[in-house]
Design an enzyme around this catalytic site. Structure first.
Site, PDB file in Angstrom:
ATOM      1  N   LYS A  85      44.127 -15.354  -3.340  1.00  0.00           N
ATOM      2  CA  LYS A  85      44.119 -15.610  -1.901  1.00  0.00           C
ATOM      3  C   LYS A  85      43.979 -17.107  -1.687  1.00  0.00           C
ATOM      4  CE  LYS A  85      42.326 -11.058  -0.872  1.00  0.00           C
ATOM      5  NZ  LYS A  85      41.193 -10.182  -0.673  1.00  0.00           N
ATOM      6  N   LYS A  96      42.552   1.555   0.709  1.00  0.00           N
ATOM      7  CA  LYS A  96      41.160   1.128   0.535  1.00  0.00           C
ATOM      8  C   LYS A  96      40.290   2.341   0.217  1.00  0.00           C
ATOM      9  CE  LYS A  96      40.860  -3.349   1.672  1.00  0.00           C
ATOM     10  NZ  LYS A  96      40.060  -4.349   0.943  1.00  0.00           N
TER      11      LYS A  96
END
Ligand SMILES: [Mg+2]
Length: 282
Positions: free
Chosen positions: A170, A62
């Site tokens: 997702k 990240k």
């Protein structure tokens, strides 16, 4: 249903209703390869975080939301590259960068070839611009879209505008396994199946999506359940060699009671699911 906002608002509930009531898809593989996730932690914590993911082959790093932390981000990426040779590295900036900042990161990484860069910039227009800039500079970095698929009224727009090379899918924000699988097909792109921070029960829905796809070219972002302090299933999901077994877990009713939300919160969710069920019937 003409009002797109109303229709999309309870989409996570649509996924929950679908998982509860619809048949599971036919699966084409029983074990799903998954990636490690490294949040924007300070450098001394990197190895202990990665210790949660034994045997990982791929790590998603990240990028900090504060562009002033670029040097720390680069240091974490280099640390992983040097200490885990052969690991595939992908980045995720959650749309925090500007086009020039994303280019700077790619160029400063030099010989560190990224598997892909997920949502470096926020808008679909910026994603297109970034891809053009990558091509113009002769760089080869692939761009993946995440928020540009799940937070917009038309999840396919990013592909129609050729703003990404890869689709991050997702299950929950896309309304369930079948609906995410349909988007995978329609996008015509390579896909990465992923999740937000979910309990194992949420993760399992992603495992079934991944198991049902014809092609699965990338390790899936479905290995975050071990970042939680506890879970609501009786036995942890079976993980072996950075792969998770596809199976419906048994719910632990004691834990469900222990982690029960407040009455107000429960009421909110039940009303939302009911509202969603009615919308789906219209
Ligand atoms: Mg993401």
């Amino acid at each position: 249903m003409s009002n797109t906002t109303t229709k999309r608002q309870p989409i996570g509930s649509k996924a929950a209703l679908s998982f509860a009531n619809d048949d599971l898809p036919e699966i084409k593989r029983e074990w799903i390869p998954v990636n490690a996730t490294l949040p924007a932690v300070p450098l001394p914590e990197v190895d202990s975080v990665l210790g949660n993911f034994p045997g990982f082959r791929t790590v998603k790093i990240k990028i900090s939301e504060d562009p002033a932390s670029k040097d720390q981000d680069l240091a974490r990426i280099r640390h992983v590259f040097e200490n885990h040779p052969g690991t595939q590295i992908r980045l995720d900036a959650n749309g925090a960068l500007r086009v020039n900042e994303a280019i700077e990161i790619i160029e400063e990484l030099g010989e560190i070839k990224l598997q892909y860069f997920e949502q470096p910039v926020r808008t679909i227009g910026e994603l297109s611009q970034l891809r053009e800039e990558i091509a113009r500079r002769g760089l080869a970095t692939k761009i993946a879209a995440d928020e540009s698929i799940r937070k917009v009224s038309d999840p396919l727009r990013v592909f129609k505008e050729q703003a990404a090379d890869i689709a991050v899918l997702k299950v929950q924000p896309l309304g369930g396994i079948a609906s995410a699988a349909a988007i995978a097909k329609e996008s015509g792109l390579e896909v990465v199946v992923s999740s937000a921070l979910e309990s194992s029960l949420g993760i399992v829905q992603g495992l079934y999506l991944a198991a049902s796809l014809d092609n699965l070219n990338y390790d899936c972002g479905l290995w975050t359940q071990n970042l939680l302090a506890d879970d609501i299933i009786a036995e942890p999901l079976e993980v072996l060699d950075a792969r998770i077994k596809v199976a419906v877990p048994e719910i632990d009713l004691d834990k469900l009671e222990r982690y029960r939300v407040t009455d107000d919160r429960e009421k909110f969710w039940l009303e939302r699911i009911e509202r969603c069920r009615k919308l789906l019937e219209t």
